[in-house]
Each structure stands twice: as structure tokens, then as C-alpha cells.
Design an enzyme around this catalytic site. Sequence first.
Site, PDB file in Angstrom:
ATOM      1  N   TYR A 100      -2.579  11.839 -16.976  1.00 30.68           N
ATOM      2  CA  TYR A 100      -1.641  11.128 -16.105  1.00 30.68           C
ATOM      3  C   TYR A 100      -2.267  10.978 -14.722  1.00 30.68           C
ATOM      4  O   TYR A 100      -2.809  11.943 -14.171  1.00 30.68           O
ATOM      5  CB  TYR A 100      -0.336  11.924 -15.969  1.00 30.68           C
ATOM      6  N   GLU A 183       0.232   3.417 -11.016  1.00 33.42           N
ATOM      7  CA  GLU A 183       0.289   4.529 -11.974  1.00 33.42           C
ATOM      8  C   GLU A 183      -0.317   4.142 -13.313  1.00 33.42           C
ATOM      9  O   GLU A 183      -0.137   3.010 -13.773  1.00 33.42           O
ATOM     10  CB  GLU A 183       1.749   4.938 -12.170  1.00 33.42           C
TER      11      GLU A 183
END
Lengths: 361, 288
Positions: A100, A183
Site C-alpha cells: 500500500y 494512492e
Amino acid sequence: MKLLEYEAKEVFSKYGIPVPKGVLIRAPEEIAAHLPEIGDALVLKAQVDVGGRGKAGGVLFADGATAVETARDLFSRDIRGVPVGSVLVEEKLAIEHEYYVSIAVDRSSRQPVILFADAGGVDIESAALADESAVRRVIVSPLLHDIPPFLMRELLGDAPKELAPAINRLYHVFREKDAMLAEINPLVTTPRGVYAADAKLIIDDNALARQGIAVNRDLSEREREAEKHGFSYVELGGSIGVIGNGAGLTMSTLDLIEFYHGRAANFLDVGGGADQERVMHAVKLVASMPGVNVIVVNLLGGITRCDEVAKGIIAADVPPKVIVRMAGTNEEEGRELLAEHGYRMLGSMDAAIRAAMEVSA
Amino acid sequence: MIYADKSVGVIVQNITGRQGRFHTELMNDYAREVGGRGVVAGAAPGKGGQEVHGVPVYNTVREALREHDATASVIFVPAMAAADAVMEAAHAGIELAVVITEHIPVHDTMKAVAYAELHDCTVIGPNSPGLLSPGECKLGIMPAHLATRGGVGVISRSGTLTYEVVDELTRAGIGQSTIVGIGGDPVIGQTFVDALAEFEDDPWTEAVVIIGEVGGNLEEEGIRSTDLPVVAYIAGVSAPPEKRMGHAGAIIEGGEGDARSKIRRISALDVLVASRPSEIPELIRGVL
């Protein structure tokens, strides 16, 4: 303004971040023509602006034989109330590991903050809440064009170094695209290298023009109309219309309505230095909402002239009762004008909202 | 009082614009009233040699500072050029930059604030109404007639809501030491932490009112950092999640920034939170 996944991936790809082979389709039948280039193992992803899309049934897997049928299924779905208008069809990656990474604006340090976790995927938020050490964070000076290697090492820890170029390029996207958030979740390793399997990009609304974005899609048509007049405007569904100047004061007016157990119809901030014309447009806009039977006008300040406001209210001449609370330049002239035309002007926010509650009840 | 006093010399950047012009006059009216120095010069590229309400205009901040003794700048430069104006001021030696401009892209603000820090320049704002120390000085656009001198500091993310609270305090006979609008944007120069640290060193200030909004957790950080008695008010309890309420800074972010949870966390620090502006004077009396 939020970009959809396929738009964000186009941007990422231009910045050299590898993304899966894919194509956007707007009807299920279009998928057949693209199978030769994408291959036989497919992921179909609904292009909707909804959090938790995967869990809500917005991502389906298929192969060549089931592609059209699966696409039909996905287009017929409703993802948390949002209909599916387009689908991103991608090759299914042979994922070895999911990470992530995200870059956001850190209010406390006033600098970009980069978050990285060794375990990416759909449960990243709950994982981060359960164990703070699961997510590493570094702050980068906004004066730097690249993430310095020492910070990259700190960020990655024992994660593979081959992730570094993609993360540095994501930082370039963040800087150059005026992003509030960039992101990749998950950022994946495969036998063929590193890929951004998903993509999220939110552009600063104050920078849309210089990013070449003419229309802010996140606003409704009426909200866009309000924006043209220089208003900040949100519809809330109650019966008491609200017009204020300044975001804080207008919000506080809404809060006070709730405090007295009323329901506000809207938030409308007319902005600084509102003149007769703008006040008139604001009153008319709020009065045009169905269900509004009273409007509270709460204006305060040095630039805004009360006589101008009064003239605007009188010129609008709308059916709902208008209750005015204002203070500032030319307050007396404003009061006299309003009184002549049968409007009430009250001295405090509390009094104005109590009066509105009586009308609304 | 904090950040500045009567003796401060002020320049105004984009003094020839509509807002710059108007507020230069008001700031100098106030300076005359209290016996301060006020706006001594203005800067506007290409407008050097002009005058605005008797104040000389220069092309650059550096030129203005060559001719005049000033340490603060009030910035009315349009959004897309405002960050550059902050950097110009810091580079020229300005110690306090008050940024009134709203809608500055947040990446510009981050760069300008970082650059100003390298030059030891304190930035208030952007999207700030400025600061007002009643009886001493006014840097910005706050209506001075609502305020009165006293021992309560006010720190706010809002403009007009600040005037509302100051009006309530004044009507209740509670004077203010300095009222500072730190700005409503997601990234701002001085935060609650910084302004509270200034108030702690100020002998005039006995207690502080904090006026916050939905978004971020800067209010809570500030309260944790100070020993001063504090009363808080947070606007936006009725704001629906994910809706914009005018300020970029007022976007509710994943639970942390919504008004109710913010109020809960502040209350847990034994700080009184007013449920409406008119309650603030009573609560502040209780901590004085």
C-alpha cells in the site's frame, strides 16, 4: 475533484508507473473486440466513485468465454446506489505480493506525507487502525522534486527496492498534478515487475483551471450554477433556507438551527463583499428549492454593506418569509429599508433562528 | 498582544487592487486612531511610483523596504500569484506575512510556507482575515469597531464567525488581547499550536477562545500543547459527511475531522466547548 480509476491510471502511466493492460468500455458488447490484446484472464472493474467498491460487488473476474456475460452482469448492477456507466477491463495480474502506498497533504507538518504498508489491499484501513506500526510514514519537504533515497529506505524498510521508482513517480504525480491524494492500493509485485493494480487521484479544486479541468464533476448542476455567482452552496433537504457570509458563520448558523431542533434546507455562503445583485440571486436560488418556507439571512462584517443586502432582499421579493440578522456597515440604513418593506431584522443569531423556527413550525 | 504592536511598519502587496486599496485605508484609519505606524508602503509589479491613499507604491517588496522601515506584509495578491508574493516578502526580509487571499492551490501554500520558514518569516493564513490587537494594531480586514481591549486571546479558522464571537465577547464586557484568524485552508502557516505558544508568552493574555471547524485535528493539537485556560467552539456539527462547506479545510476527513468527534476529544481534555457562539462569554468568565 476525484478522478475515476481509469483516468488516474492514464495519468500514472504517463508518469512511467506501470499499470495493467486495459481498456474502458461503455457497453458489455464492446468487450469482445478487446479480448485479443488483453488476453484470457480478465478483471472487470466498475468505474464508479464509491469507497469499498470491491466489497460492494463492483469488481468481477472473467475469462474469454464468460467475458460478455460478466460485463452484462456488472453493467446491470448498482454499486452502493451508483449505476455503472463504464467498466475498466484489465488483464488479471499474477500477483506475488500486495503493498500500500499513498501521498497526501499533512496539515500538522504542512508538508506532503507518504504512507506505506507491507500489506496492501482492501483491508488496509482496518489493519492500520488495529496496528499503527503496520503503516510507515515519512514527511517530504515540498521544496524537493524527488523523495531523497534516505527517506525512501526509511519508508520501504524490508520491502523490495524495486518498488522505489514507482513510489518516486507517484510523488511526481502528486506534485505536478496538484493532488490532494495520490494512492496505489494495491501496489503489486508480479513475475513481470511492479504494477499499480488500482489508482486513486484527487485534484485540488483550487487548481483545476491550471490542470486544464474546466468542469468540476463533483458538483451538482445547481451547485455549479451557485459557483458561477461566487457562492458556496450545498443542499441539505430541510425547510429553513440559510444565507450567510463566510463559511464558518454560515456553518455556525446551520448548527444553531439544529440546536433549536430545526432542519436547514441548504448551506449558502455568499462570500465577501456581497452587493445587491448577488444577494438577490442568493435569495432567489434558496427560495427556488421545494419545501423552503422561511429563509434566514445572517450577514456580518466590514465589507458587506447592510443597505445593499436589504436592497437585494427587497428586489428578490420571494414567497418564503425572509428573516434577517445583519450587522456592520450602514446597519441603520439597512434596517430602515427592510422595515419599510415589512421585513424583520433581528439583533442576534439566536433571535433570528428562533423566529425562523416559529414560521417553519 | 502577539505577533505585532503599535510600532510595526506594514507594507501591502497588491496595494493597487480593489481589496488592497480599500483595506489600506481602513488599516491606516485604525493606525491613526491608536497612534500606530500602519501601512508605510505598498508593492505591486509595474505600479511603482503611484500612490494609494497617500501611501507610496513600489514595484517590488525589496524596493519598498529599501525606502521604508517595515517588518510585516499584508498580502492581497490573487490566488495564482499569492504564493510567489509570500516568497518575495520572505526573501526581502519581511518577518511577518499575513495572507488574506483565498483559493490558493494547496501545493503552492506548502511551498511558500516552507520557503518562508527558511527565511525566518512567520506566515499567517492564507484565507485569513488577519490579526487585530485592539488599541495596538490591525493587519488585515477585521472590522475594528467590534473589538475592545482586554485579556482574552482569540484564535480562529474562520472570518465572519470570528467577528460574531468578538462581538459577543465585547457585548459581555470581555475585552481581547489579540484576535488572530489563522485561516480556513487545509495548509496554513501559523496553526493553533503556534498561536497558543505566542499567547503563552504574552503577559496581557489570561485565557484563549479557540474557534475551530470540521476538518483536521489542529484544534486538539493546540489545546494539548498549552497551559493557558481555553474555551473552544467548533462549527460544523450539522455538516453532513463528505460535503463541502465552503472551505477546502472544512472537508470532513475519515472520522478524524468531523465536528462531533472533535468536540468529544476536546471535552475529554477537560476543556469547555460552547454549543453556540452566544455561550462563549459565560464559559470564558468561568475560566478567567
